[in-house]
Scaffold this motif. Structure first.
Motif: not given
Ligand SMILES: NC(=O)c1ccc[n+]([C@@H]2O[C@H](COP(=O)([O-])OP(=O)(O)OC[C@H]3O[C@@H](n4cnc5c(N)ncnc54)[C@H](OP(=O)(O)O)[C@@H]3O)[C@@H](O)[C@H]2O)c1
Length: 290
Positions: A36, A97, A39, A34
């Protein structure tokens, strides 16, 4: 080392951590990365291995599952040193997504670097993952999917494989969200109508919940009608909905509340009536949108 049993998980946000944990609990050797690093820490205590770089993570296993915020984030990782080269001969299942165009671009990128690529859309929250009915849409090459289907089942019992059209998962995910937001707009208007008459909105939620399974079955029927092209009346004549939506609009006006939502669907139904579709199945409304 059994490479078939190994999996890399890239992206450890709320969803990625959950995916990695499910793989660990299924007895797989899991390498994580990851942006960061902090995590990853809880996962290391549970047996995961931390890769020094995204490229090392991809190299560690035949299969990499990636789930980050969006495709902008994904592309930033794919552009990191060594990642593209590491993909050669490996499979990437990408579950962030995104849009249909994102999926097409990602496949082109993976192919250019000798990788196999599947695109997916998760239709559940992290706490709902790993259940027999957890819905995940997947699209991409059939033989690639067949090779990883068993592994992916650990994440979601209800994987819907949509065939080799790479943008199918993203498109169906958007189509599903269109349904959800359209229904939600109607729901919020319904709540406003109930509220304006001094009724219990929580009770309205219970009523909606009770009718939702049968409406799901109804929508499934209407979708089959559209696919078949045969709009003879089987469940619900379109003319009934012209009257029903007009009644919602009129009553909302009489209540003095905002009418944006009923005005939209009343207008669509009215145009369907003008087009002579009143005596067809409700699904014929799609002809107004064509
Ligand atoms: N959570 C839900 O309920 C849910 C449901 C259905 C689908 N999804 C989909 O699953 C995906 C992930 O969701 P999530 O809830 O896990 O999001 P999240 O908790 O906000 O995590 C975002 C992740 O993306 C990484 N990231 C963001 N910008 C980045 C960049 N510029 N370069 C490298 N890494 C980057 C973050 O890394 P850092 O830790 O370094 O910031 C982290 O690992 C999304 O596309 C979301 O639409 C989520």
């Amino acid at each position: 080392m059994n490479p078939m049993n190994d999996v890399a998980v890239i992206g450890l946000g709320a969803m990625g951590v959950t995916l990695a944990r499910l793989f660990l609990r299924s007895g797989r050797r899991v390498t994580v990365w990851n942006r960061s690093e902090d995590k990853a820490r809880p996962l290391l205590a549970e047996g995961a291995t931390l890769a020094a770089s995204a490229a090392d993570a991809v190299r560690s296993s035949r299969l990499a599952v990636m789930c980050v915020y969006d495709y902008h984030a994904a592309r930033a990782i794919w552009a990191m040193e060594g990642v593209a080269a590491a993909l050669d001969g490996r499979t990437l299942v990408h579950l962030s997504t995104g849009s249909p165009e994102d999926a097409r671009r990602a496949l082109a990128w993976a192919r250019e670097h000798g990788g196999r690529y599947l695109d997916g859309a998760i239709q559940a929250a992290p706490s709902q993952m790993g259940q027999p009915d957890t819905p995940v849409l997947i699209s991409g090459d059939a033989s690639t999917y067949a090779a990883v289907a068993e592994v992916l089942k650990v994440l979601a019992g209800n994987i819907v494989y949509l065939g080799d059209q790479i943008d199918a998962a993203a498109t169906m995910d958007l189509a599903t969200l269109s349904y959800v937001y359209g229904a939600f707009a109607g729901f919020v208007h319904g709540a406003r109508l109930a509220e304006s008459q001094g009724l219990d909105v929580a009770r309205f939620g219970q009523i909606v919940n009770a009718i939702s399974p049968s409406f799901g079955a109804f929508f499934q029927h209407e979708a089959a009608v559209i696919q078949s092209g045969d709009y003879r009346i089987t469940e619900s004549p379109l003319r009934i909905s012209i009257e029903a939506t007009q009644r919602i609009l009129d009553s909302s006006r009489a209540a003095g509340i905002n009418t944006d939502v009923p005005a939209l669907f009343t207008d669509l139904l009215r145009r369907a009536g003008q087009a002579g579709l009143g005596n067809e199945e409700l699904a014929a409304l799609i002809k107004v949108l064509r």
